[in-house]
Design an enzyme around this catalytic site. Structure first.
Site, mmCIF file in Angstrom:
data_model
loop_
_atom_site.group_PDB
_atom_site.id
_atom_site.type_symbol
_atom_site.label_atom_id
_atom_site.label_comp_id
_atom_site.label_asym_id
_atom_site.label_seq_id
_atom_site.Cartn_x
_atom_site.Cartn_y
_atom_site.Cartn_z
ATOM 1 N N HIS A 240 0.833 -1.203 0.000
ATOM 2 C CA HIS A 240 0.000 0.000 0.000
ATOM 3 C C HIS A 240 0.870 1.257 0.000
ATOM 4 C CE1 HIS A 240 -3.211 -2.753 1.293
ATOM 5 N NE2 HIS A 240 -4.041 -1.828 0.827
ATOM 6 N N LYS B 31 -0.490 4.753 4.632
ATOM 7 C CA LYS B 31 -1.346 3.784 5.346
ATOM 8 C C LYS B 31 -0.818 3.547 6.764
ATOM 9 C CE LYS B 31 -3.777 -0.598 4.887
ATOM 10 N NZ LYS B 31 -5.027 -0.001 5.354
HETATM 11 N N1 LIG Z 1 -12.737 -1.290 3.164
HETATM 12 C C1 LIG Z 1 -12.233 -0.731 2.061
HETATM 13 O O1 LIG Z 1 -12.614 -1.060 0.924
HETATM 14 C C2 LIG Z 1 -11.205 0.348 2.215
HETATM 15 C C3 LIG Z 1 -10.828 0.718 3.470
HETATM 16 N N2 LIG Z 1 -9.975 1.777 3.653
HETATM 17 C C4 LIG Z 1 -9.750 2.160 5.044
HETATM 18 O O2 LIG Z 1 -10.438 3.381 5.284
HETATM 19 C C5 LIG Z 1 -9.762 4.120 6.286
HETATM 20 C C6 LIG Z 1 -9.471 5.525 5.787
HETATM 21 O O3 LIG Z 1 -8.564 5.467 4.708
HETATM 22 P P1 LIG Z 1 -8.095 6.804 3.953
HETATM 23 O O4 LIG Z 1 -9.281 7.510 3.383
HETATM 24 O O5 LIG Z 1 -6.987 6.401 3.061
HETATM 25 O O6 LIG Z 1 -7.500 7.629 5.198
HETATM 26 P P2 LIG Z 1 -7.457 9.205 5.402
HETATM 27 O O7 LIG Z 1 -6.561 9.433 6.591
HETATM 28 O O8 LIG Z 1 -7.142 9.895 4.120
HETATM 29 O O9 LIG Z 1 -8.962 9.581 5.789
HETATM 30 C C7 LIG Z 1 -9.559 9.355 7.024
HETATM 31 C C8 LIG Z 1 -10.364 10.599 7.340
HETATM 32 O O10 LIG Z 1 -11.147 10.366 8.512
HETATM 33 C C9 LIG Z 1 -10.993 11.509 9.356
HETATM 34 N N3 LIG Z 1 -11.333 11.203 10.733
HETATM 35 C C10 LIG Z 1 -10.618 10.514 11.641
HETATM 36 N N4 LIG Z 1 -11.269 10.517 12.826
HETATM 37 C C11 LIG Z 1 -12.421 11.217 12.650
HETATM 38 C C12 LIG Z 1 -13.497 11.588 13.497
HETATM 39 N N5 LIG Z 1 -13.531 11.242 14.781
HETATM 40 N N6 LIG Z 1 -14.495 12.330 12.981
HETATM 41 C C13 LIG Z 1 -14.498 12.687 11.688
HETATM 42 N N7 LIG Z 1 -13.491 12.398 10.831
HETATM 43 C C14 LIG Z 1 -12.467 11.654 11.316
HETATM 44 C C15 LIG Z 1 -9.545 11.899 9.171
HETATM 45 O O11 LIG Z 1 -9.286 13.182 9.669
HETATM 46 P P3 LIG Z 1 -7.767 13.541 10.144
HETATM 47 O O12 LIG Z 1 -6.940 13.503 8.898
HETATM 48 O O13 LIG Z 1 -7.925 14.911 10.734
HETATM 49 O O14 LIG Z 1 -7.376 12.496 11.119
HETATM 50 C C16 LIG Z 1 -9.431 11.790 7.659
HETATM 51 O O15 LIG Z 1 -9.911 12.937 7.004
HETATM 52 C C17 LIG Z 1 -8.518 3.301 6.641
HETATM 53 O O16 LIG Z 1 -8.807 2.487 7.761
HETATM 54 C C18 LIG Z 1 -8.317 2.432 5.395
HETATM 55 O O17 LIG Z 1 -7.599 1.257 5.645
HETATM 56 C C19 LIG Z 1 -9.469 2.473 2.612
HETATM 57 C C20 LIG Z 1 -9.786 2.129 1.331
HETATM 58 C C21 LIG Z 1 -10.687 1.032 1.034
HETATM 59 O O1 LIG Z 2 -5.710 2.089 3.445
HETATM 60 C C1 LIG Z 2 -5.965 1.820 2.253
HETATM 61 O O2 LIG Z 2 -5.645 2.589 1.330
HETATM 62 C C2 LIG Z 2 -6.703 0.585 1.948
HETATM 63 N N1 LIG Z 2 -7.159 -0.089 2.951
HETATM 64 C C3 LIG Z 2 -7.904 -1.291 2.882
HETATM 65 C C4 LIG Z 2 -7.143 -2.395 3.566
HETATM 66 O O3 LIG Z 2 -6.621 -2.165 4.679
HETATM 67 O O4 LIG Z 2 -7.089 -3.503 3.051
HETATM 68 C C5 LIG Z 2 -8.397 -1.615 1.500
HETATM 69 C C6 LIG Z 2 -7.505 -1.198 0.380
HETATM 70 O O5 LIG Z 2 -6.511 -2.153 0.197
HETATM 71 C C7 LIG Z 2 -6.943 0.200 0.540
#
Ligand SMILES: NC(=O)C1=CN([C@@H]2O[C@H](COP(=O)(O)OP(=O)(O)OC[C@H]3O[C@@H](n4cnc5c(N)ncnc54)[C@H](OP(=O)(O)O)[C@@H]3O)[C@@H](O)[C@H]2O)C=CC1
Ligand SMILES: O=C(O)C1=N[C@H](C(=O)O)C[C@H](O)C1
Length: 270
Positions: A157, A161
């Site tokens: 990744h 991450k």
């Molecule tokens: N299941 C799936 O298909 C996928 C899962 N993911 C998962 O999704 C999650 C997020 O990934 P990603 O978008 O890359 O991460 P980012 O850090 O870009 O985004 C997370 C966002 O959530 C915000 N946040 C955190 N805590 C709070 C809160 N209490 N209230 C409101 N907002 C909050 C963060 O703010 P701040 O930056 O201020 O902390 C940030 O803007 C990860 O756990 C990732 O592994 C990602 C892609 C696909």
């Molecule tokens: O953090 C990410 O970017 C992603 N998180 C998910 C994971 O933990 O598997 C899904 C995807 O791979 C992207």
């Protein structure tokens, strides 16, 4: 038919912005709220302008309760503690909660189980069609091959991450363990370093790479005597996760409370 009103929490994040664009493009759903954490520089901005879809007339706020009260569902890709807090609020509002957040520990999972007594929760470490199919294939192959074939899950990744192994890697490990009829907890080998000794028979190993802007790559390797099967998936765009999440929300509307998976949404359980 009326459109499903969706809130995006973590609206300014990588997935948050992608979700806002996807809701804009997909029929059947409309953006009705966007939440960021207290102190975020995104507060007060228009969610559509932030995500690049044009003005959405949805202002990003740090006060979820009144927003959830007017919504049908919430899309949550944030952090484990935030997801638990949002699960409580979503259950209170009786709205569908789609959880993509990874890195959840047992205590977070227990809190989601409790919330799912009152609301529909769809949770998956990966919302893409391809990875959910891959998990079904891994389960199938693991069922056929015995411990002569060592199972290793490798993932890569982007450098930002924060959790490892990825949620997807754990999902694939779980699928392999199910195929083998064993518990992943008792067989997983993580974080090898130094003189580790030889590989334990029946272990399911994990390795995590981090770097650059890689969206997400996963392989399940079955390494046997003189031959190797490798099942892989490469995500090329976060849109695959976001489309899966919106699909999950639409699927969850009107269902009875409970904890569901993407395999339920996609009808992949065999
Ligand atoms: N299941 C799936 O298909 C996928 C899962 N993911 C998962 O999704 C999650 C997020 O990934 P990603 O978008 O890359 O991460 P980012 O850090 O870009 O985004 C997370 C966002 O959530 C915000 N946040 C955190 N805590 C709070 C809160 N209490 N209230 C409101 N907002 C909050 C963060 O703010 P701040 O930056 O201020 O902390 C940030 O803007 C990860 O756990 C990732 O592994 C990602 C892609 C696909
Ligand atoms: O953090 C990410 O970017 C992603 N998180 C998910 C994971 O933990 O598997 C899904 C995807 O791979 C992207």
């Amino acid at each position: 038919m009326t459109e499903m009103r969706l809130v995006v929490v973590g609206a300014a994040g990588r997935m948050g912005r992608m979700l806002i664009r996807t809701i804009h493009d997909m029929p059947g759903a409309t953006l009705c709220g966007a939440i960021e954490r207290e102190g975020s520089i995104a507060l007060g901005q228009d969610a559509g302008l932030l995500a690049g879809t044009g003005k959405a007339n949805v202002v990003i706020t740090d006060d979820p309760l009144p927003v959830f009260a007017k919504a049908d569902g919430v899309l949550d890709f944030t952090s484990p503690d935030a997801t638990v807090a949002f699960a409580g609020l979503a259950a209170q509002a009786r709205i569908v909660h789609v959880v993509g957040t990874t890195g959840l520990e047992d205590e977070h999972l227990a809190a989601l189980d409790a919330a799912a007594r009152h609301a529909v929760i769809v949770r998956s470490g990966n919302m893409s069609l391809g990875v959910n199919l891959l998990a079904a294939l891994v389960r199938r192959v693991a069922r056929t091959l015995d411990e002569d074939f060592d199972i290793e899950i490798v993932e890569m990744h982007h450098r930002m991450k924060v959790d490892a192994p990825s949620g997807t890697a754990l999902m694939l490990g779980e699928a392999a363990a199910q195929g083998r009829g064993v518990s992943l907890k008792d067989h997983s080998e993580r974080g090898r370093d130094g003189i580790t000794g030889a590989r334990k028979p029946g272990a399911i190993g994990f390795a995590s790479l981090r770097g650059g802007t890689v969206v997400g790559e996963h392989s399940a390797i079955f390494a046997g005597p003189s031959e190797r099967i490798v099942l892989s998936h490469a995500a090329e765009d976060r849109g695959i996760f976001a489309r899966g999440a919106v699909k999950a929300a639409l699927w969850g509307k009107g269902r009875k409370p409970g904890l569901y998976s993407m395999a339920d949404v996609l009808g992949l359980d065999d």
